[in-house]
Motif scaffolding. Structure first.
Motif, PDB file in Angstrom:
ATOM      1  N   ARG A  22       0.634   3.760  -3.145  1.00 38.27           N
ATOM      2  CA  ARG A  22      -0.249   4.920  -2.939  1.00 38.27           C
ATOM      3  C   ARG A  22       0.433   6.209  -3.366  1.00 38.27           C
ATOM      4  O   ARG A  22       1.608   6.409  -3.075  1.00 38.27           O
ATOM      5  N   ASN A  23      -0.275   7.054  -4.022  1.00 36.65           N
ATOM      6  CA  ASN A  23       0.222   8.341  -4.533  1.00 36.65           C
ATOM      7  C   ASN A  23       1.286   8.191  -5.621  1.00 36.65           C
ATOM      8  O   ASN A  23       1.797   9.183  -6.122  1.00 36.65           O
ATOM      9  N   ARG A  39      -5.349   0.466  -5.058  1.00 36.16           N
ATOM     10  CA  ARG A  39      -6.373  -0.264  -4.284  1.00 36.16           C
ATOM     11  C   ARG A  39      -6.391  -1.737  -4.689  1.00 36.16           C
ATOM     12  O   ARG A  39      -6.476  -2.615  -3.841  1.00 36.16           O
ATOM     13  N   ASN A  73       0.833  -1.213   0.000  1.00 33.01           N
ATOM     14  CA  ASN A  73       0.000   0.000   0.000  1.00 33.01           C
ATOM     15  C   ASN A  73       0.868   1.263   0.000  1.00 33.01           C
ATOM     16  O   ASN A  73       0.626   2.211  -0.757  1.00 33.01           O
ATOM     17  N   LYS A  74       1.903   1.214   0.847  1.00 37.47           N
ATOM     18  CA  LYS A  74       2.790   2.374   0.974  1.00 37.47           C
ATOM     19  C   LYS A  74       3.534   2.632  -0.343  1.00 37.47           C
ATOM     20  O   LYS A  74       3.700   3.771  -0.772  1.00 37.47           O
TER      21      LYS A  74
END
Lengths: 529, 74
Positions: free
Chosen positions: A335-336, A344, A331-332
């Motif tokens: 993300r972005n 997701r 996720n880290k």
């Protein structure tokens, strides 16, 4: 002995008499005795398994609970600084983790050996022959203890809840044993939490006329679903699938949807009987179905169907996985840095697939159940990842999503997905499922639904009419249940109406239940798990 | 508390984190949001959030999360 055996009626009557003749404070002991007798009747040879599980988990829970209590006392007594406090907490956590993992592995190993050995009989026999042994095993030699999947999961939920400090450990072994072996839920669940059923069984179990009556009504409705609907339409499905290569596709399609009704009537019927029996003793057990076919999506469906199993996997497999270091790092890292939809999807892919393949294996072993798990993995994955996108699209296309017709469309879509999942497992092999699907598509012949062929599937005209009427009653009751309690509604009526309904229901089960000479009612489907 | 609200709003814009009291039980935040919130909170406050805290008891409102963070920082 199962809920549909005549002997069960006698057993229940004697059990209820014994229970209510005993002083209130000792009634839980009678429940334990009745449950042990019920389990022993199923097979004394099963008892050692449940004793190993209950003893190991109870001892593990006690050890962890005592260690955590000791830590609390030490922290209160010594009032250490933050660093020291953290170190002590970590040490206690480490001790508990060792105990938890040891017992978890032991019990999962027992479950896996019992459930999977039959698939390795060939290689085992071959190995024995190579080693010069003269003995060989058959599937009948393997002991599969009654309800092992259910009681093992209930036991492990307690173990993990104590480890995560969600419940206090149980000091009395026999109380814990009762939680596992409690007879209304040992056959087919529900899979319980100690925080709920354990506490429920500690209440003062007093006689309450209204509650006993409502319990009996719920049992009656369960028998109606099982004996009048499920066992009747099962004949149609078995006949249609059995001769699929000479059956019209339209009839096979009807069988697929009847199979959905069948599994729902069978399993929820069993749950109604279990909950009704339990209510007679004054014990509330968990709800396992909440009108699943009114679901708008397949994720919602699995929150409403076999709720306690879905909840178990969500709580003890999916959530630990989705909050694990591996998934947090994915996720880290994404993300972005990637489009939100891709991030997701990558975050959820591992937890969803692992959880659903394990759910498939919980239901059964072999390729069909792995395929079933993968099928739902893909469906849930698409639903989680693209649900919002689909919603945005419908809004952009000016589709009103809050209308009854759109809800109906969503319900039908959900039912079709579920029917697809059933088609993977019901026929018994993937090649057969594929053959039935091909036949359905390429030899559809819609006129067969209106001809003689419809009445050649094990049920004649009258039988099919009875099935159709009973399914309509089942559907109507489900719709009313979503607005009010049907049992309360009946209780509010005048005596002749009330008793008219009760008598008609009993007569319906006795006369319309699928019995006949030498008839042996089919076992509940979910007992096999 | 302000720092927490900032983190939450960045993860899931458009949610009334100041007043919502059913974030997890009401499925206002889903499992993927939860993973992101955990990652961000652990980094922002230098804490480790164990499984025992991942329940509606601790994640249904910003206030409850704040109390959990203080407990973990203690």
């Amino acid at each position: 002995m199962t809920f549909i055996d005549f002997e069960f009626g006698i057993f229940l009557l004697l059990g209820v008499l014994l229970f209510y003749l005993c002083p209130v404070k000792h009634r839980w002991k009678i429940l334990l005795l009745i449950s042990l007798v019920f389990y022993a009747i199923a097979g004394v040879k099963y008892l050692p398994f449940i004793f190993v599980t209950s003893l190991s988990v109870w001892l593990g829970g006690r050890k962890m609970g005592q260690r955590l209590d000791r830590l609390e006392q030490e922290l209160l007594r010594d009032n250490p600084d933050r660093k020291e406090k953290k170190a002590r907490k970590e040490a206690a956590k480490k001790d508990c983790k060792k105990v938890m993992l040891g017992i978890l592995v032991l019990n999962l190993a027992v479950l896996c050996v019992v459930k999977f050995t039959k698939f390795f009989i060939g290689p085992i026999n071959h190995l024995l022959a190579v080693m010069g042994g003269s003995e060989s095993f058959t599937a009948a030699d393997i002991i599969v203890p009654l309800g092992i999947s259910y009681y093992t999961f209930s036991a492990l939920s307690y173990l993990l809840d104590v480890y995560w400090k969600r419940v206090s450990y149980e000091k009395n072994y026999f109380r814990f044993l009762l939680y596992l072996i409690y007879f209304p839920h040992i056959l087919q669940g529900p899979i319980e939490h100690y925080g709920m059923l354990g506490q429920e069984l500690k209440k003062e179990l007093r006689f309450d006329y209204d509650r006993v009556c409502k319990g009996m009504q719920l049992m009656l409705y369960g028998y109606f679903k099982k004996l009048v609907i499920a066992d009747r339409i099962n004949t149609f499905i078995t006949t249609a699938y059995g001769a699929y290569d000479s059956t019209a596709g339209s009839i096979l399609l009807l069988a697929m949807f009847l199979d959905v009704v069948y599994i729902y009537a069978d399993f929820s019927g069993c749950m109604d009987i279990a909950r009704g029996v339990s209510q007679i003793f004054g014990v509330q057990i968990a709800l396992n179905f909440d009108h699943p076919f009114s679901s708008r999506s397949i994720t919602e469906f699995w929150r409403r169907w076999h709720m306690t199993m879905g909840g178990w996997f969500r709580e003890y497999v999916y959530t630990p996985l989705s909050t694990s270091e591996l998934v947090k790092n994915i996720n880290k890292a994404t993300r972005n840095k990637m489009p939100a939809q891709i991030s997701r999807s990558l975050t959820t892919i591992i937890p969803v697939f692992v959880t659903w393949v394990l759910t498939g294996l919980w239901h059964g072993t072999g390729k069909t159940y792995v395929a079933w798990g993968l099928y739902y993995s893909v469906m849930i994955f698409l639903s989680v990842c693209f649900g919002e996108m689909l919603h945005d699209l419908t809004v952009r296309c000016h589709v009103k999503t809050e209308t009854e017709s759109y809800h109906l469309f969503q319900m039908i879509r959900t039912t079709c997905i579920f029917a697809g999942g059933r088609l993977l497992t019901r026929p018994g092999s993937l090649s057969l499922s594929w053959a039935i699907l091909k036949r359905t598509i390429f030899h559809f012949s819609p006129t067969a639904l209106f001809g003689k062929a419809l009445f050649l599937q094990g049920l004649g005209k009258k039988e099919l009419l009875v099935a159709a009427v009973c399914i309509l009653i089942f559907g109507a009751v489900s719709i009313v249940q979503q607005r009010m309690s049907v049992r309360d509604l009946i209780a509010r009526q005048n005596l002749p109406v009330r008793w008219g309904i009760y008598i008609a229901s009993v007569v319906a089960v006795v006369i319309l239940g699928v019995y006949g000479a030498g008839y042996d009612a089919s076992a509940f489907v979910y007992m096999a798990y | 508390m302000e720092k927490l609200l900032e983190v939450l709003k960045e993860v899931k814009p458009g949610v009334d984190f100041e007043n919502a009291t059913n974030l997890l039980s009401g499925k206002v935040i889903d499992s993927i949001d939860m993973t992101t919130i955990l990652t961000e909170l652990e980094d922002a406050f230098d804490i480790e959030i164990d499984m025992e805290y991942i329940t509606p008891e601790y994640f249904d409102s910003a206030q409850k999360m704040w109390e959990m963070i203080q407990e973990l920082m203690d």
